[in-house]
Design a protein around this motif. Structure first.
Motif, PDB file in Angstrom:
ATOM      1  N   GLN A 313      35.282  52.350  59.646  1.00 19.56           N
ATOM      2  CA  GLN A 313      34.128  51.680  59.302  1.00 19.56           C
ATOM      3  C   GLN A 313      34.445  50.210  59.862  1.00 19.56           C
ATOM      4  O   GLN A 313      35.254  49.416  59.332  1.00 19.56           O
ATOM      5  N   MET A 314      33.398  49.718  60.819  1.00 24.56           N
ATOM      6  CA  MET A 314      33.582  48.389  61.172  1.00 24.56           C
ATOM      7  C   MET A 314      32.709  47.484  60.414  1.00 24.56           C
ATOM      8  O   MET A 314      31.963  47.802  59.460  1.00 24.56           O
ATOM      9  N   ASP A 315      32.872  46.165  60.519  1.00 20.91           N
ATOM     10  CA  ASP A 315      31.971  45.141  59.878  1.00 20.91           C
ATOM     11  C   ASP A 315      32.216  43.913  60.863  1.00 20.91           C
ATOM     12  O   ASP A 315      32.863  43.985  61.712  1.00 20.91           O
ATOM     13  N   GLY A 316      31.698  42.791  60.307  1.00 23.12           N
ATOM     14  CA  GLY A 316      31.838  41.628  61.245  1.00 23.12           C
ATOM     15  C   GLY A 316      30.633  40.558  60.704  1.00 23.12           C
ATOM     16  O   GLY A 316      30.335  40.532  59.514  1.00 23.12           O
ATOM     17  N   ILE A 317      31.000  39.475  61.622  1.00 22.31           N
ATOM     18  CA  ILE A 317      30.175  38.191  61.509  1.00 22.31           C
ATOM     19  C   ILE A 317      29.599  38.113  62.646  1.00 22.31           C
ATOM     20  O   ILE A 317      29.737  38.412  63.746  1.00 22.31           O
ATOM     21  N   ALA A 318      28.802  36.916  62.779  1.00 15.29           N
ATOM     22  CA  ALA A 318      28.033  36.731  64.122  1.00 15.29           C
ATOM     23  C   ALA A 318      28.985  36.376  65.162  1.00 15.29           C
ATOM     24  O   ALA A 318      29.890  35.227  64.884  1.00 15.29           O
ATOM     25  N   GLY A 319      29.021  37.004  66.166  1.00 12.20           N
ATOM     26  CA  GLY A 319      29.927  36.709  67.431  1.00 12.20           C
ATOM     27  C   GLY A 319      31.056  37.478  67.375  1.00 12.20           C
ATOM     28  O   GLY A 319      31.900  37.525  68.277  1.00 12.20           O
ATOM     29  N   GLU A 320      31.367  38.278  66.394  1.00  8.79           N
ATOM     30  CA  GLU A 320      32.512  39.089  66.072  1.00  8.79           C
ATOM     31  C   GLU A 320      32.471  40.238  65.390  1.00  8.79           C
ATOM     32  O   GLU A 320      31.886  40.440  64.261  1.00  8.79           O
ATOM     33  N   ALA A 321      32.846  41.341  65.951  1.00 13.14           N
ATOM     34  CA  ALA A 321      32.988  42.710  65.445  1.00 13.14           C
ATOM     35  C   ALA A 321      34.285  43.229  65.252  1.00 13.14           C
ATOM     36  O   ALA A 321      35.178  42.865  65.986  1.00 13.14           O
TER      37      ALA A 321
END
Length: 338
Positions: A313-321
């Motif tokens: 499972q992926m997640d992230g923040i603005a600008g980064e996956a």
């Protein structure tokens, strides 16, 4: 904590059907302009065996939590240095999913302990709440908090449940169609939805008080709905393991759309929707992370530089996956919009 070695790739052009071919083990894959891939070793100092780096989530302070399913740990990665601190969750632990709670804690579905686990971000204290005896092997999968601060979770062996932190009350129910509950999400409107991998359906917990479930049938039969994530409009994006599709259900009008990932035999494992409503998926046979743009319906793939990455499972923040390469014991970051 010592600085860890990092591998970063950026800037080369990658286009056309070659996007979804796995890169040879000795060759670094090309990276499209505007993107940069970085890999981090997932092993804390002194760890020699397998970690099984899988589900990951942002902590909110620049670090990332990820599950070590093979060695029963929750790990905290500092991307600035590559340093990792591991927290042992308990005897027999096999953590699957991790999310941040409204209290700032890291909340874990632990299939090995058959329990919900919380790790304090300050002192890394571990709290464990076991499932009731009548659910001795829930095969816990994924969790999410509703707008009232209640934690909802799925059990792949045929259950779903909720935990209320204030009262420490834990309730578990049998899923309406038995085995399969897997990914779960909360929409901006406050709805709680999960998908069933073995049951091939989408489900809404339409009454959060009674926990009553409403089944929604996807148009593709036997699709193997594995994970689900909401976008900013409340549309539900689903990774279909059996069909190789990414599908979208809009609860506002009941409509469905589906797109097959490129390649001969795609299998969509995870799905994450970034803050710009671009959809990120993982494709095991392609050994790649795949980005889907709903506006122009285009796919772009980012193969790993090692075979058998198996990003969970992926997640992230603005600008980064971000994703966990469970097959290589690494964490991968894709920076975009560069």
């Amino acid at each position: 904590m010592r600085r860890r070695d990092l591998l970063t790739l950026a800037g080369a052009t990658l286009a056309g059907p070659a996007l979804l071919k796995s890169a040879p083990a000795a060759a670094a894959p090309a990276v499209p302009p505007g993107y940069r891939m970085t890999w981090f070793d997932a092993k804390a100092p002194g760890v020699t065996g397998r970690v099984g780096s899988r589900d990951i989530t942002a902590s909110g302070d620049g670090s990332f939590w990820f599950c070590g399913q093979r060695n029963g740990t929750l790990n905290r990665l500092d991307p600035r240095t590559g340093a990792i601190h591991d927290v042992k969750l308990g005897e027999g632990s096999a953590p699957h999913g991790v999310i941040m709670g409204p209290d700032g804690g890291a909340w874990v579905t632990d299939g090995g302990q058959n329990a919900i686990v919380r790790v304090d971000p300050r002192d890394h204290r571990v709290q464990v709440w076991k499932l009731p005896e009548r659910f001795p092997n829930g095969n816990l999968n994924t969790g999410v908090f509703d707008q009232q601060g209640t934690y909802w979770f799925t059990g792949q062996n045929g259950s779903y449940g909720r935990f209320k932190p204030a009262s420490e009350r834990l309730d578990v129910w049998e899923a309406p169609r038995g085995r399969g509950p897997y990914g779960i999400t909360r929409t901006p409107q406050g709805g709680i939805w999960y998908v069933s991998l073995a049951g091939n359906h989408l489900a809404q917990i339409e009454d959060l008080d009674s926990a009553r479930v409403r089944i929604v049938e996807p148009p593709t039969p036997n699709q193997g709905a594995r994970r689900v994530w909401t976008d900013s409009l409340g549309r539900l994006w689903i990774s279909e393991w059996n069909s190789g599709n990414v599908s979208m259900h809009d609860p506002r009008d009941g409509s469905w759309r589906a797109w097959r990932l490129p390649g001969e035999r795609p299998r969509a494992y995870s799905v994450w929707v970034d803050p710009a409503d671009k959809v990120w998926l993982t494709d095991f046979p392609a050994n790649a992370i795949v980005r889907f743009d709903p506006v122009d319906e285009s796919f772009l793939a980012f193969p790993s530089d090692r075979p058998g990455a198996n990003v969970r499972q992926m997640d992230g923040i603005a600008g980064e996956a971000w994703g966990g390469e469970s097959g290589t014991d690494r964490i991968v970051r894709i920076e975009y919009g560069l």
